[in-house]
Design an enzyme around this catalytic site. Structure first.
Site, PDB file in Angstrom:
ATOM      1  N   TYR A  17       0.863  -1.184   0.000  1.00  8.03           N
ATOM      2  CA  TYR A  17       0.000   0.000   0.000  1.00  8.03           C
ATOM      3  C   TYR A  17       0.896   1.229   0.000  1.00  8.03           C
ATOM      4  O   TYR A  17       1.627   1.470   0.965  1.00  8.03           O
ATOM      5  CB  TYR A  17      -0.887  -0.045   1.235  1.00  8.03           C
ATOM      6  CG  TYR A  17      -1.908   1.053   1.362  1.00  8.03           C
ATOM      7  CD1 TYR A  17      -2.794   1.338   0.335  1.00  8.03           C
ATOM      8  CD2 TYR A  17      -2.011   1.793   2.541  1.00  8.03           C
ATOM      9  CE1 TYR A  17      -3.744   2.329   0.464  1.00  8.03           C
ATOM     10  CE2 TYR A  17      -2.960   2.782   2.687  1.00  8.03           C
ATOM     11  CZ  TYR A  17      -3.827   3.050   1.654  1.00  8.03           C
ATOM     12  OH  TYR A  17      -4.774   4.036   1.794  1.00  8.03           O
ATOM     13  N   TYR A 171     -12.173  -4.523   7.028  1.00  3.37           N
ATOM     14  CA  TYR A 171     -10.881  -4.146   7.606  1.00  3.37           C
ATOM     15  C   TYR A 171     -11.040  -2.994   8.596  1.00  3.37           C
ATOM     16  O   TYR A 171     -10.612  -3.059   9.745  1.00  3.37           O
ATOM     17  CB  TYR A 171      -9.891  -3.739   6.506  1.00  3.37           C
ATOM     18  CG  TYR A 171      -8.583  -3.219   7.066  1.00  3.37           C
ATOM     19  CD1 TYR A 171      -7.535  -4.089   7.343  1.00  3.37           C
ATOM     20  CD2 TYR A 171      -8.412  -1.873   7.366  1.00  3.37           C
ATOM     21  CE1 TYR A 171      -6.349  -3.625   7.902  1.00  3.37           C
ATOM     22  CE2 TYR A 171      -7.242  -1.403   7.923  1.00  3.37           C
ATOM     23  CZ  TYR A 171      -6.210  -2.284   8.184  1.00  3.37           C
ATOM     24  OH  TYR A 171      -5.053  -1.825   8.755  1.00  3.37           O
ATOM     25  N   HIS A 172     -11.653  -1.928   8.142  1.00  3.60           N
ATOM     26  CA  HIS A 172     -11.725  -0.712   8.944  1.00  3.60           C
ATOM     27  C   HIS A 172     -12.688  -0.870  10.118  1.00  3.60           C
ATOM     28  O   HIS A 172     -12.592  -0.147  11.107  1.00  3.60           O
ATOM     29  CB  HIS A 172     -12.134   0.462   8.058  1.00  3.60           C
ATOM     30  CG  HIS A 172     -11.272   0.592   6.840  1.00  3.60           C
ATOM     31  ND1 HIS A 172     -11.558  -0.088   5.680  1.00  3.60           N
ATOM     32  CD2 HIS A 172     -10.122   1.267   6.628  1.00  3.60           C
ATOM     33  CE1 HIS A 172     -10.615   0.190   4.781  1.00  3.60           C
ATOM     34  NE2 HIS A 172      -9.737   0.999   5.335  1.00  3.60           N
ATOM     35  N   LYS A 540     -11.198  17.373  15.774  1.00  4.80           N
ATOM     36  CA  LYS A 540     -10.421  16.726  14.725  1.00  4.80           C
ATOM     37  C   LYS A 540     -10.261  17.705  13.562  1.00  4.80           C
ATOM     38  O   LYS A 540     -11.111  17.774  12.668  1.00  4.80           O
ATOM     39  CB  LYS A 540     -11.100  15.435  14.252  1.00  4.80           C
ATOM     40  CG  LYS A 540     -10.922  14.296  15.244  1.00  4.80           C
ATOM     41  CD  LYS A 540     -11.194  12.935  14.636  1.00  4.80           C
ATOM     42  CE  LYS A 540     -10.263  12.561  13.520  1.00  4.80           C
ATOM     43  NZ  LYS A 540      -8.849  12.438  13.949  1.00  4.80           N
ATOM     44  N   ASP A 544      -8.444  14.233   8.353  1.00  4.86           N
ATOM     45  CA  ASP A 544      -8.261  12.912   8.945  1.00  4.86           C
ATOM     46  C   ASP A 544      -9.572  12.422   9.540  1.00  4.86           C
ATOM     47  O   ASP A 544     -10.111  13.017  10.464  1.00  4.86           O
ATOM     48  CB  ASP A 544      -7.178  12.987  10.028  1.00  4.86           C
ATOM     49  CG  ASP A 544      -7.124  11.724  10.882  1.00  4.86           C
ATOM     50  OD1 ASP A 544      -7.354  10.636  10.322  1.00  4.86           O
ATOM     51  OD2 ASP A 544      -6.864  11.845  12.084  1.00  4.86           O
ATOM     52  N   HIS A 546     -10.021   9.240  10.774  1.00  2.51           N
ATOM     53  CA  HIS A 546      -9.849   8.140  11.730  1.00  2.51           C
ATOM     54  C   HIS A 546     -10.166   8.672  13.123  1.00  2.51           C
ATOM     55  O   HIS A 546      -9.313   9.234  13.805  1.00  2.51           O
ATOM     56  CB  HIS A 546      -8.421   7.590  11.671  1.00  2.51           C
ATOM     57  CG  HIS A 546      -8.132   6.840  10.416  1.00  2.51           C
ATOM     58  ND1 HIS A 546      -7.740   7.465   9.254  1.00  2.51           N
ATOM     59  CD2 HIS A 546      -8.196   5.515  10.121  1.00  2.51           C
ATOM     60  CE1 HIS A 546      -7.560   6.548   8.302  1.00  2.51           C
ATOM     61  NE2 HIS A 546      -7.838   5.364   8.801  1.00  2.51           N
TER      62      HIS A 546
END
Length: 675
Positions: A17, A171-172, A540, A544, A546
């Site tokens: 990646y 995945y996330h 935040k 981003d 996440h």
């Protein structure tokens, strides 16, 4: 006894990646990786590209080229794949909200190379549900987002038949705290929502339903509990086979095959003793390769130092070599499935299947995955699961070597100089990218570009397939931001539920517990300040998305007695400061994982000072190199927290200390309130 096969299996696709700085720099990296034996490309795009902003937008500041490559228009895509023959590539592109746009650019570049697009192979991630839940690069509301996905799937089935138009990502979800049952159930519910929408659109004839199902792929996570993870993959395959056969009537077993790629777990990689991450990565890879009947079609591994910062090419090479040693030196590929007939494995798989089907039914009763997103159910479940996991780690129930057990260590030569143990992006890169963007706009046929955008908006306002209009935008020189804003004008934007307010208490505050002591500390400080309750703003800034760490801080601060102000992701420094002033907060906590802290945090500090609120302490959390942390403290940041600071209750206690210090209160050093 298991017999060896007559013929050795082909290895899975091996990817890294990658992407950073500019299209030119990333192109050079790709060609070097291919020369080292990598067998597929996996493109990381930067956050402005993922969220539909051009590099000169205010929200893109500090984010350009940080966590991936900026692709603003057709010229960038040409340079990204220059001298790479696309008809020979299997290219995975991690892109979701803007997936249609990036695939259109890729198609046009392939056409310019003289490639028959029907031969193109690869994958666009294109799973918007998990963006609402865990990764935060969504743009449009659920309905229009599902339409974009539907239009893209139907276009590729008809025109790029070897392409995987969606990679449904569990995945996330695991990164956001999902249990194996949640991971499977939420991913399968997303797949059901997507297939239902595609078949309801009327764009695919009945006889081609199998072709649609055959192009649905999955992107999964593999954690260090590798027996459980391997069973999870077998359960995934069994459930997919059942859903596609019973719900959609797909008879061809090849069409029903569960096709998946893997990036093994990054959530479990540690900043403390990061050399231990190598064996974690190996175990996680084994979970998705040992079982032939549930073996991944493609694997990409993180690097040992990802908890420290951006991996260097050498670090990525190390991860590629891990795959190559397993595939080419070991005897793994010489045998049929080595777990066939194991009563332990079969019992675990059966239990997972039963639990997952029950949760899938529960989500369907709510109206499906999209309804469960909009209601906040899925998000609140993930926030709660993540909070419970963090609580287990802090209590020592879930053991992590080097973090909460076996913490003593020799000096690590790999990290002797932390500032050279990771790759850094030149801060001047952003200005060069912005200048190149302006030059592109100046040199294009402006009339054609505006006409293409008008056509895109007209199609969006109707019910036609959006891919043709998107292709014309790509050919006309439209930019990523312009394509996205045209659709924003029609579809609007979406702010996903945060899941914080509805998350249950994960850590008890019984007398004598660390949280009870911090609650006392919070209450006494609020009393001394005469403020009723302490108020913490969790912000935040930048792009981003996440938000897992920010959410966990917000939930624990709430449970410690703080009044928490958390407005979700994607805020400008100006918005964060305005909220801090309006809510009269006692502390501002900023969470940034994308590397934009050096640009955005000082801006917040300067705006607070300009507003006469420079005495409000600002704390920062994220993947922040040592040199950057020192610079932030010199700029006025009260405290910097990185992944090594895993004790959330302790972090909340330290935030109270900073509030006391900023307000010139005596430190609370009494044993009964120490943490």
């Amino acid at each position: 006894m298991t017999e060896r096969q007559n013929k050795r299996d082909r290895p899975w696709l091996m990817r890294t990646y990658a992407g950073h700085s500019t299209a030119e720099a990333s192109n050079e990296l790709y060609r070097r990786n291919l020369a080292k034996g990598q067998t597929g490309l996996s493109v990381a795009f930067d956050l402005p590209t993922q969220t539909g902003y051009d590099p000169d937008h205010i929200l893109a500041r500090g984010e350009v080229g940080r966590v991936g490559v900026p692709v603003s228009h057709l010229g960038d895509m040409r340079r990204l794949f220059q001298d790479i023959p696309l008809e020979q590539m299997n290219t995975s592109m991690t892109i979701n909200a803007t997936a249609m746009w990036l695939l259109a650019l890729y198609q046009v570049v392939a056409e310019e190379q003289g490639v028959d697009i029907a031969r193109l192979q690869g994958t666009t991630q294109n799973d918007i549900v998990k963006e609402y839940l865990s990764r935060g690069t969504h743009v449009f509301p659920p309905g229009p987002s599902l339409r974009l996905t539907t239009d893209m799937i139907t276009y590729t089935v008809h025109h790029i038949p070897k392409w995987n138009p969606i990679n449904i990502c569990s995945y996330h979800l695991q990164e956001a705290g999902a249990t194996p049952v949640q991971e499977i159930s939420y991913a399968m519910s997303t797949a059901i929502a997507v297939l239902d929408a595609v078949f309801a659109s009327g764009q695919v004839p009945e006889e081609r339903r199998g072709d649609v199902v055959a192009r649905i792929s999955f992107f999964v996570n593999a954690g260090v509990r590798f027996v459980e993870e391997m069973c999870k993959m077998r359960a995934f395959g069994a459930i997919w086979d059942r859903i596609t056969r019973e719900r959609y009537g797909i008879e061809n077993p090849k069409h029903r095959r569960f096709r998946y790629g893997v990036q093994v777990n990054s959530l479990g990689l540690t900043e403390a003793q990061p050399e231990n991450n190598v064996q974690r990565i190996v175990l996680e890879m084994l979970a998705v390769t040992l079982s032939k009947d549930a073996r991944a079609r493609a694997v990409q591994l993180p690097a040992w130092n990802e908890a420290l910062g951006l991996p260097r090419p050498w670090d990525q090479q190390w991860s590629l070599r891990i795959q190559q040693v397993l595939a080419h030196e070991s005897d793994l590929l010489e045998y049929e499935d080595i777990f066939a007939g194991s009563h332990v494995i079969e019992a675990k798989v059966e239990a997972l299947v039963e639990q997952c089907l029950a949760e899938i039914d529960r989500i369907q009763e709510m109206g499906g995955a999209m309804a469960a997103v909009e209601s906040g159910y899925l998000k609140s479940q993930l926030v709660a699961s993540h909070a419970e996991r963090r609580a287990r780690i802090e209590a020592g129930e879930e053991k992590i070597v080097g973090v909460n057990i076996f913490e003593t260590t020799e000096e690590n030569p790999l990290t002797a100089d932390l500032d050279t143990a990771i790759m850094t992006v030149d801060p001047a890169n952003e200005a060069r990218v912005v200048a190149a963007l302006h030059q592109w706009r100046d040199n294009r046929d402006e009339g054609r570009a505006q006409e293409a955008l008008a056509g895109l908006k007209a199609t969006a306002a109707g019910d036609g397939n959006l891919f043709a209009a998107t292709l014309e935008c790509a050919r006309a020189g439209v930019t990523t931001g312009e394509w996205s804003w045209a659709l924003r004008d029609v579809f609007g934007e979406f702010r996903a539920p945060t899941g914080v307010s509805s998350a249950p208490v994960a850590v008890t505050a019984e007398a004598g517990t660390p949280l009870a002591l911090v609650r006392e500390k919070v209450a006494r400080t609020a009393g001394e300040l005469g403020s009723g309750r302490l108020r913490l703003l969790v912000g935040k800034p930048g792009l981003d998305g996440h938000s897992n760490g920010a959410e966990q801080i917000a939930v624990r601060a709430r449970d410690a007695g703080f009044e928490v102000v958390y407005q979700g992701i994607r805020l400008t420094p100006e918005q964060i400061v305005a909220a801090a002033l309006a809510e009269d907060v006692h502390c501002v906590g900023l969470s940034i994982l994308s590397g934009s802290h050096a640009e955005l945090v000082p801006d917040v500090l300067e705006r607070l000072r300009a507003a006469g609120a420079g005495d409000i302490p600002v704390v920062v959390g994220g993947i922040i190199p040592n040199a950057d942390a020192a610079a932030l403290r010199r700029a006025g940041v009260a405290a910097v927290f990185t992944p090594k600071d895993f004790g959330i209750t302790e972090i909340i206690g330290r935030i109270v200390d900073e509030i006391r210090d900023a307000n010139k209160l005596e430190p609370l050093t009494l044993p009964e309130v120490a943490v």
